[in-house]
Motif scaffolding. Structure first.
Motif, PDB file in Angstrom:
ATOM      1  N   GLN A   1       0.871  -1.175   0.000  1.00 38.12           N
ATOM      2  CA  GLN A   1       0.000   0.000   0.000  1.00 38.12           C
ATOM      3  C   GLN A   1       0.912   1.231   0.000  1.00 38.12           C
ATOM      4  O   GLN A   1       1.545   1.536   1.004  1.00 38.12           O
ATOM      5  N   TRP A   2       0.999   1.940  -1.136  1.00 39.71           N
ATOM      6  CA  TRP A   2       1.888   3.097  -1.231  1.00 39.71           C
ATOM      7  C   TRP A   2       1.176   4.405  -0.855  1.00 39.71           C
ATOM      8  O   TRP A   2       1.672   5.184  -0.089  1.00 39.71           O
ATOM      9  N   ARG A   3       0.058   4.680  -1.499  1.00 37.26           N
ATOM     10  CA  ARG A   3      -0.711   5.907  -1.247  1.00 37.26           C
ATOM     11  C   ARG A   3       0.151   7.149  -1.457  1.00 37.26           C
ATOM     12  O   ARG A   3       0.298   7.989  -0.576  1.00 37.26           O
ATOM     13  N   GLU A   4       0.749   7.269  -2.638  1.00 31.42           N
ATOM     14  CA  GLU A   4       1.582   8.422  -2.977  1.00 31.42           C
ATOM     15  C   GLU A   4       1.080   9.050  -4.270  1.00 31.42           C
ATOM     16  O   GLU A   4       0.504   8.369  -5.123  1.00 31.42           O
ATOM     17  N   GLN A   5       1.359  10.345  -4.414  1.00 37.18           N
ATOM     18  CA  GLN A   5       0.916  11.068  -5.613  1.00 37.18           C
ATOM     19  C   GLN A   5       2.103  11.740  -6.285  1.00 37.18           C
ATOM     20  O   GLN A   5       2.989  12.277  -5.618  1.00 37.18           O
ATOM     21  N   PHE A   6       2.105  11.723  -7.629  1.00 36.93           N
ATOM     22  CA  PHE A   6       3.180  12.323  -8.424  1.00 36.93           C
ATOM     23  C   PHE A   6       2.557  13.123  -9.565  1.00 36.93           C
ATOM     24  O   PHE A   6       1.591  12.669 -10.188  1.00 36.93           O
TER      25      PHE A   6
ATOM     26  N   ASP B   1     -13.140   7.194   1.842  1.00 38.11           N
ATOM     27  CA  ASP B   1     -12.371   7.428   0.613  1.00 38.11           C
ATOM     28  C   ASP B   1     -11.315   6.335   0.500  1.00 38.11           C
ATOM     29  O   ASP B   1     -10.234   6.445   1.083  1.00 38.11           O
ATOM     30  N   PRO B   2     -11.615   5.248  -0.229  1.00 38.87           N
ATOM     31  CA  PRO B   2     -10.677   4.116  -0.291  1.00 38.87           C
ATOM     32  C   PRO B   2      -9.316   4.478  -0.893  1.00 38.87           C
ATOM     33  O   PRO B   2      -8.343   3.774  -0.634  1.00 38.87           O
ATOM     34  N   TYR B   3      -9.254   5.534  -1.682  1.00 41.85           N
ATOM     35  CA  TYR B   3      -8.008   5.855  -2.383  1.00 41.85           C
ATOM     36  C   TYR B   3      -7.371   7.138  -1.864  1.00 41.85           C
ATOM     37  O   TYR B   3      -6.618   7.804  -2.575  1.00 41.85           O
ATOM     38  N   THR B   4      -7.671   7.493  -0.649  1.00 40.11           N
ATOM     39  CA  THR B   4      -7.081   8.707  -0.091  1.00 40.11           C
ATOM     40  C   THR B   4      -5.579   8.547   0.093  1.00 40.11           C
ATOM     41  O   THR B   4      -5.073   7.441   0.332  1.00 40.11           O
ATOM     42  N   ILE B   5      -4.839   9.663  -0.039  1.00 39.48           N
ATOM     43  CA  ILE B   5      -3.395   9.667   0.156  1.00 39.48           C
ATOM     44  C   ILE B   5      -3.111   9.956   1.625  1.00 39.48           C
ATOM     45  O   ILE B   5      -3.476  11.016   2.147  1.00 39.48           O
ATOM     46  N   ASP B   6      -2.484   8.999   2.309  1.00 38.74           N
ATOM     47  CA  ASP B   6      -2.199   9.173   3.725  1.00 38.74           C
ATOM     48  C   ASP B   6      -1.165  10.272   3.925  1.00 38.74           C
ATOM     49  O   ASP B   6      -0.246  10.442   3.120  1.00 38.74           O
ATOM     50  N   ASN B   7      -1.319  11.007   5.026  1.00 39.52           N
ATOM     51  CA  ASN B   7      -0.327  12.033   5.350  1.00 39.52           C
ATOM     52  C   ASN B   7      -0.341  12.320   6.842  1.00 39.52           C
ATOM     53  O   ASN B   7      -1.292  12.002   7.543  1.00 39.52           O
TER      54      ASN B   7
END
Length: 760
Positions: free
Chosen positions: A232-237, A715-721
């Motif tokens: 599970q990466w949950r990163e945005q580029f 939100d199943p695809y939320t980006i963790d922070n």
């Protein structure tokens, strides 16, 4: 001699090269009139039975093209394949047909020198004009010509090209830099969510997967998830999209191995031409040459306000429209659109002479995060005038504007002349200012001054009030993960960097030790007055302790330092120690830097690559023989030890930097290094004190827990922070504080004279 025309690519990738101009002594075929130039179109099709260079019995080949010792093309790397298929195209402008096309094949090795796999020559004089030819080049090793190293298949077309060579050169110069600097047509946001059923690569039946993304020159690398086949990466580029029809994003998955070369786990390609803009698309991409599926979210958006214009054009004249766009009422609309910055690059004076003629051919590159634009080149001038206006969209008000001056070289990568870094929060709107240029590491002076005028408008009650606490959207953006920078080179081990990070960590530890000694002195009654005051404070606080006192206590050092600074006492003198460290190691970094447009060589007199390509082959061949000898049955553990030592050194180096940076950022928050962030901390601590004072703790913990448990469901695809770490990532470390300081203008600066400069 040659110049690079606009490259072609069957795979949708931009291929670049080097531009050269000079007199031609070519002897063209006897067909009048004699063409001024020739266009050489090459399609690199595939390789057959290439040499084995890895212990697994395969290789990771890529191909380089050179003419007259200058590299004009490099293919993509095909992993674990002795019969690779490239299908890549490039178009070159050639003046002198006497210089053959020199083709070299290498095996890519992460962290070590790439292994030589063979070379061949294609003699251009022997080619028939305006005819497409299928050619097979047999690869040979100059040291072992009897060895069969396989072959390459090419499709080659040589065509006479009429026209003015100078005009062609002007339009094609530094095509690699231009490709990176042109205006993009949109933004591609890719959210890496998870992987499913990935291939096990380790002995324990698991893997340590990470993902690499590449779109043209833009590269990203995800974090590594240890010991799992369902990461599970949950990163945005975010990528810039230059092509109207979209383009391609190459995605590769790797297994991280600490003691050896990382294992390839599979690849997939995203064809952006299939996706409509302004919509988010969920993709389940099966991995080719591997097992499993990657889950991605892809969003294409139209390009924001980015432009290049002459000085006579002033985008910010439309102040009413800009004010409406970033008004207080739109604070929660599109948090990534924080504001607009306009940079006027006016001129430079007293630049360093990079050419043997005592002149330079300077051009200027302006960067904001991953956005990059550039000026035209002013030839043979140490005091160039550009008079260009650059407009960028601001996605994070804590971004740093970087302005770099290069010297254009027609036969190799551009030479570095100087650089300045300006945090957006330091900008005074409408002020035309002279900045002393710094070295590549921004730690010392170099020769020259550049004149800039900058304007920043972002969400505030008044557009020009850049230090007000009312910048709502800018403050909210501070609590969102910072935009990652493109990957430009692999991490390297540096003795100077390791020592610097160790000293920084030691300073943080000594600070904590000093606090402990101070507290202990109260117990030891070294000063009776201090011990009595401490004892009374201890009794009062413990007897009346409430939870809200914790955030309230954190407000006290902020208020104390604010009073000290307001009274004229600077609490930030300890940054001078870091400045001394950076000055000492600056020359060592200059010596080791790689050659690239982003990070070019110090000067033309140090470039000996053009004359030594034969020597390169010999060294590469010897390197391979050494590797082959060392991996014999009784010695093959040696290479694994090299990889392990390198990985451990890089890990220790990065860990020290991370620990020191967080310690320095916490300190710099409390000593008002960035007033905007310190005011934001006061607002946060004040809000926390109020909430804890009026709301029972059980309700606060209950709300926190409910949010955490339901976040994935909502939100199943939320980006963790982590909001605290995101906040601290915007606070500069002591190293960054030194890099962002302005140098006092020196009427006679010398690039060889290392001296201290106080902030201007």
């Amino acid at each position: 001699m040659l110049a690079l025309a606009v490259p072609l690519s069957a795979a949708g990738r931009s291929l670049t090269g080097i531009n050269i101009e000079g007199p031609s002594d070519a002897e063209p075929p006897p067909q009048p009139p004699s063409p001024a130039m020739y266009q050489l179109d090459i399609i690199l099709k595939k390789g057959n039975n290439l040499a084995i260079r890895d212990r697994t019995g395969t290789s990771d080949p890529y191909v380089k093209f050179k003419i007259a010792g200058k590299e004009v093309f490099r293919s993509k790397t095909i992993h674990k394949n002795l019969n690779p298929v490239w299908d890549e195209s490039v178009s070159l402008l050639v003046e002198n047909l006497k210089d053959p096309l020199y083709v070299k094949v290498f095996d890519y090795d992460f962290g070590l020198q790439d292994d030589f796999m063979g070379s061949a020559y294609l003699h251009l004089e022997s080619l028939e004009h305006q005819r497409t030819l299928d050619m097979t080049l047999d690869l040979k090793d100059p040291q072992y010509p009897e060895h069969n190293l396989g072959s390459l298949e090419l499709v080659v077309t040589l065509s006479p090209k009429e026209g003015d060579m100078k005009d062609a050169y002007q339009s094609m110069r530094l095509s690699d830099v231009h490709r990176k600097a042109q205006l993009w047509r949109g933004i591609v946001s890719i959210s890496l969510i998870e992987g499913r059923s990935l291939q096990p690569m380790d002995a324990n039946g698991l893997s340590d997967p990470y993902v690499k993304f590449k779109m043209g020159h833009q590269k990203y690398k995800s974090k590594t998830i240890p010991k799992t086949l369902k990461p599970q990466w949950r990163e945005q580029f975010d990528f810039h999209m230059y092509e109207e029809q979209g383009g391609y994003v190459d995605v590769t998955v790797w297994d991280k191995d600490a003691g050896k070369k990382d294992d390839f786990m599979g690849r997939c390609t995203i064809d952006l031409s299939h996706f409509p803009k302004e919509h988010t698309h969920k993709l389940d991409l099966p991995l080719e040459e591997g097992e499993g599926v990657l889950v991605l979210l892809v969003t294409l958006t139209a390009s924001a306000a980015v432009s290049i214009s002459d000085l006579s054009v002033n985008m910010l004249d439309e102040s009413h429209h800009i004010m409406q766009r970033y008004s207080l009422w739109k604070s929660f609309h599109n948090l990534k659109d924080v504001g607009v910055v306009q940079v006027k690059v006016i001129r430079a004076e007293g630049l360093m002479a990079a050419d043997v003629t005592g002149k330079s051919d300077p051009f200027c590159v302006v960067e904001l995060s991953n956005d990059r634009l550039q000026t035209h080149t002013v030839y043979k001038n140490l005091n160039p005038e550009w008079n260009k206006v650059f407009t960028f969209n601001v996605k994070d008000i804590h971004s740093v504007l970087e302005v770099t001056v290069y010297d254009e070289d027609r036969d190799r990568s551009a030479d570095f002349l100087g650089k300045v870094a300006i945090p957006l929060l330091h900008i005074q709107n409408g002020e035309r200012k002279a900045y002393a240029l710094k070295s590549k590491e921004l730690t010392g002076p170099t020769k020259g001054v550049i004149f800039l005028e900058t304007d920043v408008i972002f969400n505030a009650a008044e557009a020009v009030c850049v230090h007000s606490t009312r910048q709502v959207k800018a403050g909210l953006r501070t609590l969102i993960p910072i935009e990652q920078k493109y990957i430009e080179e692999e991490p390297r081990v540096s003795k100077q960097l390791l020592l610097r990070n160790f000293n920084r960590v030691r300073r943080c530890i000594m600070f904590l030790i000093n606090i402990g000694c101070y507290v202990n002195s109260c117990f030891e009654w070294d000063s009776p007055q201090r011990s009595i005051c401490a004892f009374l404070l201890f009794v009062i606080v413990v007897w009346n302790f409430e939870l809200y006192m914790i955030p309230l206590a954190l407000l006290l050092p902020l208020a104390w330092n604010f009073v000290l600074i307001a009274s004229g006492k600077d609490t930030r003198q300890d940054v001078q120690a870091v400045e001394d460290l950076l000055e000492d190691e600056d020359e060592d970094f200059d010596k080791d830097d790689k050659v690239s447009t982003k990070d070019p060589k110090p000067g033309p007199w140090e470039d000996s690559r053009d004359k030594n390509h034969i020597l390169e082959d010999m060294l590469a061949s010897w390197h391979f023989e050494w590797i082959r000898a060392m991996v014999d049955s009784e010695r093959k553990g040696f290479i694994n030890k090299l990889y392990a030592i390198q990985d451990v050194c890089i890990s220790v180096q990065n860990a020290l930097d991370e620990v020191a940076s967080y310690g320095e950022r916490i300190k710099n928050t409390f000593n008002w290094t960035v007033p905007f962030l310190s005011w934001l901390a006061i607002v946060a601590f004040g809000a926390a004190t109020t909430i804890v004072y009026f709301i029972p703790l059980r309700y606060i913990v209950l709300a926190w827990g409910v949010n955490k448990f339901t976040k994935k469901l909502r939100d199943p695809y939320t980006i963790d922070n982590n909001e605290l770490l995101d906040f601290l990532s915007r606070v500069p470390s002591d190293v960054q504080v030194v890099q962002y300081r302005e140098l006092k203008l020196d009427p006679n600066p010398s690039p060889n004279k290392r001296k201290k400069n106080n902030p201007g």
